[in-house]
Design a protein around this motif. Sequence first.
Motif, mmCIF file in Angstrom:
data_model
loop_
_atom_site.group_PDB
_atom_site.id
_atom_site.type_symbol
_atom_site.label_atom_id
_atom_site.label_comp_id
_atom_site.label_asym_id
_atom_site.label_seq_id
_atom_site.Cartn_x
_atom_site.Cartn_y
_atom_site.Cartn_z
ATOM 1 N N CYS A 1 -6.292 4.892 8.432
ATOM 2 C CA CYS A 1 -5.965 3.691 7.475
ATOM 3 C C CYS A 1 -4.686 4.185 6.643
ATOM 4 C CB CYS A 1 -7.143 3.375 6.957
ATOM 5 S SG CYS A 1 -8.120 4.708 5.768
ATOM 6 N N THR A 2 -4.417 5.540 6.680
ATOM 7 C CA THR A 2 -3.342 6.069 5.418
ATOM 8 C C THR A 2 -2.447 6.969 6.535
ATOM 9 O OG1 THR A 2 -5.491 6.576 4.270
ATOM 10 C CG2 THR A 2 -3.403 7.587 3.758
ATOM 11 N N TYR B 1 -1.093 3.028 2.808
ATOM 12 C CA TYR B 1 -2.510 2.655 2.946
ATOM 13 C C TYR B 1 -2.626 1.374 3.394
ATOM 14 C CZ TYR B 1 -7.684 1.926 2.320
ATOM 15 O OH TYR B 1 -8.896 1.663 2.679
ATOM 16 N N LYS C 1 -9.165 9.030 -0.141
ATOM 17 C CA LYS C 1 -8.543 9.517 1.114
ATOM 18 C C LYS C 1 -7.762 10.717 0.713
ATOM 19 C CE LYS C 1 -10.098 6.086 3.503
ATOM 20 N NZ LYS C 1 -11.310 6.359 4.108
ATOM 21 N N SER D 1 -3.424 12.945 7.586
ATOM 22 C CA SER D 1 -4.469 12.082 6.795
ATOM 23 C C SER D 1 -5.758 12.147 7.281
ATOM 24 C CB SER D 1 -4.052 10.629 6.846
ATOM 25 O OG SER D 1 -4.909 9.756 6.381
ATOM 26 N N GLY E 1 0.712 -1.169 0.080
ATOM 27 C CA GLY E 1 0.093 -0.094 0.112
ATOM 28 C C GLY E 1 0.979 1.124 -0.106
ATOM 29 N N THR F 1 -3.954 -1.980 3.104
ATOM 30 C CA THR F 1 -4.653 -2.704 2.236
ATOM 31 C C THR F 1 -5.503 -3.898 2.820
ATOM 32 O OG1 THR F 1 -2.594 -3.878 1.722
ATOM 33 C CG2 THR F 1 -3.310 -1.831 0.179
ATOM 34 N N ILE G 1 -11.207 3.109 -1.856
ATOM 35 C CA ILE G 1 -10.112 4.144 -1.367
ATOM 36 C C ILE G 1 -10.515 5.533 -1.831
ATOM 37 C CG2 ILE G 1 -7.651 4.794 -0.939
ATOM 38 C CD1 ILE G 1 -6.889 1.763 -1.992
#
Length: 134
Positions: A69-70, A91, A101, A65, A44, A93, A99
Amino acid sequence: MKKIMTILFIGVLGVNIQAQDTKAQIEFKSEVIDYGEIAKGSDGVREFEFTNTGDSPLIISRVYSSCGCTIPKKPEDPIAPGATGVIEVKYDTKRVGPIRKTITVYSNAEESTKAIKIKGNVLDNSKSILEKQN
């Protein structure tokens, strides 16, 4: 004497205004990275490449972010005028689905806040990718 003082004042003021015009500028190669369709658990990590097109060193103070998750990573050192740098984005994954973001970059650039984005779709397994390509 008043004329001399006025001329000196205007000259000093002009130099100060010109000195303030030198700013860093951040220009991204691309402001959106498209992961496309990727398999769950795949790599990711992506990179946003940018150039300081300004006249002063670019200092990125923070990258933020829109989701946990990022995970973005900023360069620690200033970026000299004309030099390039990278903001790394990872990211998670393991999360299946679309996705969408936003990563916000804070810096001393003329445009002090800049939004960059990632998009794509994490599929449940790599078989789905092969089926869609055929």
